[in-house]
Write a protein that holds these residues in place. Structure first.
Motif, PDB file in Angstrom:
ATOM      1  N   ARG A 115       0.832  -1.204   0.000  1.00 28.86           N
ATOM      2  CA  ARG A 115       0.000   0.000   0.000  1.00 28.86           C
ATOM      3  C   ARG A 115       0.868   1.256   0.000  1.00 28.86           C
ATOM      4  NH1 ARG A 115      -2.121  -3.257   4.156  1.00 28.86           N
ATOM      5  NH2 ARG A 115      -4.051  -4.344   3.586  1.00 28.86           N
ATOM      6  N   SER A 116       0.231   2.389  -0.297  1.00 29.03           N
ATOM      7  CA  SER A 116       0.970   3.649  -0.367  1.00 29.03           C
ATOM      8  C   SER A 116       1.557   4.055   0.979  1.00 29.03           C
ATOM      9  CB  SER A 116       0.058   4.766  -0.891  1.00 29.03           C
ATOM     10  OG  SER A 116      -1.086   4.910  -0.051  1.00 29.03           O
ATOM     11  N   ASP A 117       0.988   3.552   2.084  1.00 28.36           N
ATOM     12  CA  ASP A 117       1.540   3.866   3.406  1.00 28.36           C
ATOM     13  C   ASP A 117       2.637   2.887   3.821  1.00 28.36           C
ATOM     14  OD1 ASP A 117       0.125   1.584   3.950  1.00 28.36           O
ATOM     15  OD2 ASP A 117      -1.182   2.458   5.477  1.00 28.36           O
ATOM     16  N   GLY A 118       3.000   1.984   2.929  1.00 26.26           N
ATOM     17  CA  GLY A 118       4.090   1.057   3.206  1.00 26.26           C
ATOM     18  C   GLY A 118       3.666  -0.266   3.805  1.00 26.26           C
ATOM     19  N   THR A 119       2.404  -0.406   4.193  1.00 25.35           N
ATOM     20  CA  THR A 119       1.949  -1.681   4.755  1.00 25.35           C
ATOM     21  C   THR A 119       1.705  -2.683   3.629  1.00 25.35           C
ATOM     22  OG1 THR A 119      -0.366  -0.936   4.741  1.00 25.35           O
ATOM     23  CG2 THR A 119       0.897  -0.606   6.772  1.00 25.35           C
ATOM     24  N   LEU A 120       1.816  -3.957   3.986  1.00 26.00           N
ATOM     25  CA  LEU A 120       1.709  -5.029   3.008  1.00 26.00           C
ATOM     26  C   LEU A 120       0.289  -5.565   2.932  1.00 26.00           C
ATOM     27  CD1 LEU A 120       4.892  -7.107   3.982  1.00 26.00           C
ATOM     28  CD2 LEU A 120       4.742  -5.171   2.406  1.00 26.00           C
ATOM     29  N   THR A 121      -0.158  -5.863   1.725  1.00 25.75           N
ATOM     30  CA  THR A 121      -1.409  -6.603   1.582  1.00 25.75           C
ATOM     31  C   THR A 121      -1.099  -8.075   1.826  1.00 25.75           C
ATOM     32  OG1 THR A 121      -1.074  -6.968  -0.774  1.00 25.75           O
ATOM     33  CG2 THR A 121      -2.252  -4.960  -0.126  1.00 25.75           C
ATOM     34  N   TYR A 122      -2.159  -8.894   1.987  1.00 30.48           N
ATOM     35  CA  TYR A 122      -1.861 -10.270   2.381  1.00 30.48           C
ATOM     36  C   TYR A 122      -1.222 -11.083   1.273  1.00 30.48           C
ATOM     37  CZ  TYR A 122      -6.519 -11.445   0.414  1.00 30.48           C
ATOM     38  OH  TYR A 122      -7.617 -11.595  -0.390  1.00 30.48           O
ATOM     39  N   ILE A 123      -1.389 -10.677   0.016  1.00 32.88           N
ATOM     40  CA  ILE A 123      -0.709 -11.433  -1.039  1.00 32.88           C
ATOM     41  C   ILE A 123       0.802 -11.198  -0.978  1.00 32.88           C
ATOM     42  CG2 ILE A 123      -0.874  -9.667  -2.845  1.00 32.88           C
ATOM     43  CD1 ILE A 123      -1.409 -11.973  -4.808  1.00 32.88           C
ATOM     44  N   ALA A 124       1.192 -10.030  -0.447  1.00 30.30           N
ATOM     45  CA  ALA A 124       2.619  -9.755  -0.284  1.00 30.30           C
ATOM     46  C   ALA A 124       3.235 -10.667   0.766  1.00 30.30           C
ATOM     47  CB  ALA A 124       2.830  -8.296   0.110  1.00 30.30           C
ATOM     48  N   LYS A 125       2.409 -11.182   1.653  1.00 26.03           N
ATOM     49  CA  LYS A 125       2.899 -12.113   2.662  1.00 26.03           C
ATOM     50  C   LYS A 125       2.775 -13.559   2.172  1.00 26.03           C
ATOM     51  CE  LYS A 125       0.991  -8.663   5.761  1.00 26.03           C
ATOM     52  NZ  LYS A 125      -0.120  -8.313   6.661  1.00 26.03           N
ATOM     53  N   ASP A 126       1.794 -13.786   1.310  1.00 21.79           N
ATOM     54  CA  ASP A 126       1.585 -15.143   0.801  1.00 21.79           C
ATOM     55  C   ASP A 126       2.677 -15.569  -0.182  1.00 21.79           C
ATOM     56  OD1 ASP A 126      -0.681 -15.417   2.279  1.00 21.79           O
ATOM     57  OD2 ASP A 126      -2.090 -15.071   0.652  1.00 21.79           O
ATOM     58  N   ILE A 127       3.173 -14.630  -0.982  1.00 21.62           N
ATOM     59  CA  ILE A 127       4.170 -14.989  -1.999  1.00 21.62           C
ATOM     60  C   ILE A 127       5.469 -15.482  -1.365  1.00 21.62           C
ATOM     61  CG2 ILE A 127       5.631 -14.076  -3.849  1.00 21.62           C
ATOM     62  CD1 ILE A 127       3.249 -12.357  -4.713  1.00 21.62           C
ATOM     63  N   PRO A 128       6.079 -14.748  -0.429  1.00 19.83           N
ATOM     64  CA  PRO A 128       7.305 -15.295   0.184  1.00 19.83           C
ATOM     65  C   PRO A 128       7.056 -16.575   0.976  1.00 19.83           C
ATOM     66  CG  PRO A 128       6.628 -13.273   1.277  1.00 19.83           C
ATOM     67  CD  PRO A 128       5.800 -13.379   0.040  1.00 19.83           C
ATOM     68  N   TYR A 129       5.873 -16.684   1.566  1.00 19.06           N
ATOM     69  CA  TYR A 129       5.538 -17.914   2.295  1.00 19.06           C
ATOM     70  C   TYR A 129       5.494 -19.098   1.337  1.00 19.06           C
ATOM     71  CZ  TYR A 129       2.727 -21.098   5.214  1.00 19.06           C
ATOM     72  OH  TYR A 129       2.256 -22.175   5.927  1.00 19.06           O
ATOM     73  N   ALA A 130       4.870 -18.904   0.179  1.00 18.95           N
ATOM     74  CA  ALA A 130       4.809 -19.972  -0.826  1.00 18.95           C
ATOM     75  C   ALA A 130       6.209 -20.316  -1.335  1.00 18.95           C
ATOM     76  CB  ALA A 130       3.911 -19.542  -1.985  1.00 18.95           C
ATOM     77  N   ALA A 131       7.033 -19.302  -1.540  1.00 21.12           N
ATOM     78  CA  ALA A 131       8.394 -19.545  -1.998  1.00 21.12           C
ATOM     79  C   ALA A 131       9.197 -20.311  -0.946  1.00 21.12           C
ATOM     80  CB  ALA A 131       9.081 -18.218  -2.328  1.00 21.12           C
ATOM     81  N   TRP A 132       8.955 -20.021   0.325  1.00 23.34           N
ATOM     82  CA  TRP A 132       9.619 -20.740   1.417  1.00 23.34           C
ATOM     83  C   TRP A 132       9.211 -22.209   1.439  1.00 23.34           C
ATOM     84  CZ3 TRP A 132       6.868 -23.030   5.451  1.00 23.34           C
ATOM     85  CH2 TRP A 132       7.632 -23.558   6.502  1.00 23.34           C
ATOM     86  N   LYS A 133       7.937 -22.493   1.179  1.00 19.71           N
ATOM     87  CA  LYS A 133       7.444 -23.866   1.227  1.00 19.71           C
ATOM     88  C   LYS A 133       8.226 -24.787   0.297  1.00 19.71           C
ATOM     89  CE  LYS A 133       2.522 -22.755   2.058  1.00 19.71           C
ATOM     90  NZ  LYS A 133       1.183 -22.826   1.438  1.00 19.71           N
ATOM     91  N   VAL A 134       8.555 -24.269  -0.884  1.00 24.34           N
ATOM     92  CA  VAL A 134       9.200 -25.111  -1.892  1.00 24.34           C
ATOM     93  C   VAL A 134      10.695 -24.844  -1.992  1.00 24.34           C
ATOM     94  CG1 VAL A 134       7.109 -25.479  -3.244  1.00 24.34           C
ATOM     95  CG2 VAL A 134       8.508 -23.463  -3.688  1.00 24.34           C
ATOM     96  N   GLY A 135      11.246 -24.124  -1.018  1.00 31.48           N
ATOM     97  CA  GLY A 135      12.692 -23.962  -0.941  1.00 31.48           C
ATOM     98  C   GLY A 135      13.292 -22.986  -1.923  1.00 31.48           C
TER      99      GLY A 135
END
Length: 643
Positions: free
Chosen positions: A326-346
């Protein structure tokens, strides 16, 4: 496993016939006939080849059977090569139907079912690692009826994959830094809501969701200052070090443990709890964000409604851009889901330490991530670098899940490593909603909406099903103790709810009705338990041993039908594991139970005068029990010896 051998023999037989005809390698299908009179296996080989010879399929089938298949069958029988196939015949519809040698088929099927401790197993996974995420309910409320479909689907898929030699880890993702958590923190810290339920005792998750969350959302239109507080809390949650963030963590943990209590009641198993706040506070997001920018997958919007926001470029021109920061610098939940998904598969390095979170109902340890290195336990399981990640979440999230899948495919140019398993919502029948105290209009069902306060609590539903089951069991067994009746009623309730959530295709809406779910004569979980209990009563009354049973004596239609179903167990398991469709297994188990009930009603066992036949039928009942118990267990349904 014997049906698989039957298919293999039929494939071999047709292939030899085609080779002799000069069409070696021609493709064909083998089908399970819809009716017993069509044989035990059918092939469509005549349909395509009839065009080559410009004849009708039936004519080609007749000639192919007479001139090629029957001579081969005779020769193979003389050599003892074909043990399953007794005959082949052409059907007027153009199919070629095969019939089995019932004596041999029954002997092999039941012997394997009774003697092989791993009967039904088929190695689909080859030990491949799977991270399976399900449940992931926002930690501001109790589970409602719709969440149960997620929990149960995820758990059944876990059981099937584990049974078929996949190394499965079950993840429960906790969004502890999102809007819904911020809402209840606003209520507790700035709107005067007491942290403890003010009235009658209730679970904390229910108090937060049914009352606090609903009421604070009603305050926002009249008290806009609370919206400012919510934005402030969101930033504090992402920083994670303030007293406010620590307070939020204590609230989240209380809600989470209550949610898990409901999930454990449904006999769901988990391996790891992940907290979103830790993903934000670790360097997972920073590294992933840099990668997204370097690859040109995100852009900073200069104008329009998303000015100042970082957005993901749409895959198609018709799609809208998706805000990731977001414009205030906070993350939407997809911004948290993408690195989490990347972590799952190494795809990114693991930044977490791990500690034991709690013990579970099945005597396993539930682990959790932590950023505190001092809490790390070196003996923790490996939760990263999976060969495949599966996320069970409802179909309304399909677009976002597609974005995540597309992004991951560009990490290492690897497709199908991230799979979204979507499903449609759950509604309640008007009768069930009324019984639970939910007021609806004249329509036949009601859907859930937490923000509007239209939310049927999962525990309430389970309790009501249990009450109905208790009434039924106590009427059948008036002399049983209360503890025994409670145990039976709880097991029946769990089976009723679980089966009702998995017997439908994933793309079908479910309208749950309590009365139908506990029907002993319908397509229900208790129907399976009742069939098993019936069979157990036969075995308890019998003193005969099945080890020397003359299984070739089993040649009546009800007996053959059960044997056919048992013979297909491993094929069904393989199909369910490859397709990730639990309904396939649910349909199979119901077919098996129905076949037994027909046998039970029509065929005497203990009262059979001929001892050899009696022993053989007892062996059949034993094989049925073993198969049903394993299959029901994969659905999370306990097999009961009494109902």
């Amino acid at each position: 496993m014997t049906f698989r051998k039957l298919v293999s023999e039929a494939e071999h037989l047709i292939s030899i016939g085609l080779s002799n005809l000069g069409h070696a390698g021609h493709k064909f299908e083998l089908l399970d006939p819809p009716k017993p009179e069509f044989g035990d296996l059918s092939s469509n080989v005549a349909f395509e080849l009839s065009k080559v010879y410009d004849v009708k399929p039936y004519q080609f089938a007749q000639e192919f059977v007479e001139n090629y298949l029957r001579p081969i069958i005779r020769d193979e029988h003389e050599k003892g090569s074909l043990s399953m196939i007794a005959s082949a015949e052409a059907h007027p519809g153009g199919y070629i139907n095969f019939r089995t040698n019932n004596d041999t088929f029954s002997e092999i099927t039941l012997s394997r079912a009774l003697e092989d401790p791993s009967y039904g197993f088929w190695d689909v996974g080859g030990g491949r690692r799977v991270n399976l995420e399900h449940t992931s309910v926002n930690p501001n409320k109790a589970l409602h009826v719709g969440h149960l479909r997620n929990v149960i689907l995820g758990d059944v898929i876990y059981r099937i994959l584990q049974f078929t030699n996949h190394a499965v880890k079950v993840l429960n993702y906790v969004d502890d830094s999102g809007l819904q958590v911020a809402d209840i923190i606003v209520a507790f810290k700035f709107a005067g809501f007491p942290v403890e339920p003010p009235s009658k005792p209730m679970k904390f998750d229910r108090y937060c969701g049914d009352y606090v969350y609903v009421k604070v959302n009603e305050l926002y239109p009249t008290k806009p200052s609370l919206l400012e507080k919510r934005r402030y809390i969101l930033k504090e949650l992402e920083v994670g070090q303030s007293e406010l963030a620590k307070f939020a963590s204590t609230i989240v943990l209380r809600v989470l443990l209550d949610q898990l209590t409901t999930c454990w009641r449904m006999k769901a198993h988990y391996d790891l709890v992940n907290f979103e706040s830790q993903i934000v506070l670790s360097d997972l997001w920073d590294r992933t964000f840099d990668w997204l920018k370097n690859k040109g997958l995100v852009q900073l919007a200069k104008e329009g409604k998303n000015a100042g926001c970082w957005t993901i470029n749409p895959e198609r021109a018709s799609d809208q851009e998706k805000v990731i920061v977001r414009s205030d610098g906070t993350l939407t939940y997809i911004a948290k889901d993408i690195p989490y998904a990347a972590w799952k598969v190494g795809f990114v390095n693991d930044p977490f330490s791990y500690r034991e979170f709690c013990d579970q109902w099945d005597n396993t340890v539930l682990w959790t991530t932590t950023l505190d290195i001092s809490q790390d336990k070196s003996e923790h399981p490996d939760f990263t670098s999976a060969d495949k990640a599966i996320t069970v979440i409802d179909s309304r999230q399909s677009r976002l899940q597609c974005i995540i899948s597309c992004v991951l495919s560009k990490f290492q140019q690897s497709d199908n490593i991230y799979l979204h398993l979507g499903y449609e919502p759950v509604s309640l029948s008007s009768r069930t909603a009324h019984n639970l105290g939910t007021i609806i209009d004249a329509k036949h069902s009601v859907q859930m909406s937490g923000r509007k306060g239209i939310q049927v609590n999962a525990d309430d539903l389970i309790d009501l099903v249990k009450l109905k089951a208790y009434e039924e069991v106590s009427s059948r067994h008036p002399g049983y103790s209360k503890e025994r009746l409670e145990m039976l009623a709880e097991s029946i309730a769990v089976s009723a709810v679980r089966y009702n959530m998995i017997k439908y295709d994933l793309d079908k809406n479910i309208v749950f009705d309590i009365t139908e779910s506990i029907n002993l004569d319908g397509d229900t979980g208790p129907y399976l338990q009742y069939a098993y209990a019936r069979a157990q009563r036969i075995l308890e009354k019998s003193r005969e041993k099945y080890c020397r049973a003359p299984l070739s004596k089993l040649n009546s239609e009800p007996e053959i039908r059960i044997i056919r179903v048992i013979s297909k167990f491993d094929l069904v398991i393989e199909n369910a594991a490859r397709s990730l469709k639990p309904k396939i297994l649910a349909k199979y188990v119901h077919t098996l139970a129905t076949a037994f009930n027909v046998f039970y009603e029509t065929t005497p066992v203990l009262k059979e005068d001929n001892r050899e036949i009696r022993i053989a039928r007892i062996a059949l009942v034993n094989a049925f029990c073993k198969c049903l118990e394993v299959a029901s267990g994969l659905l999370g349904i306990q097999s009961l010896k009494e109902m």
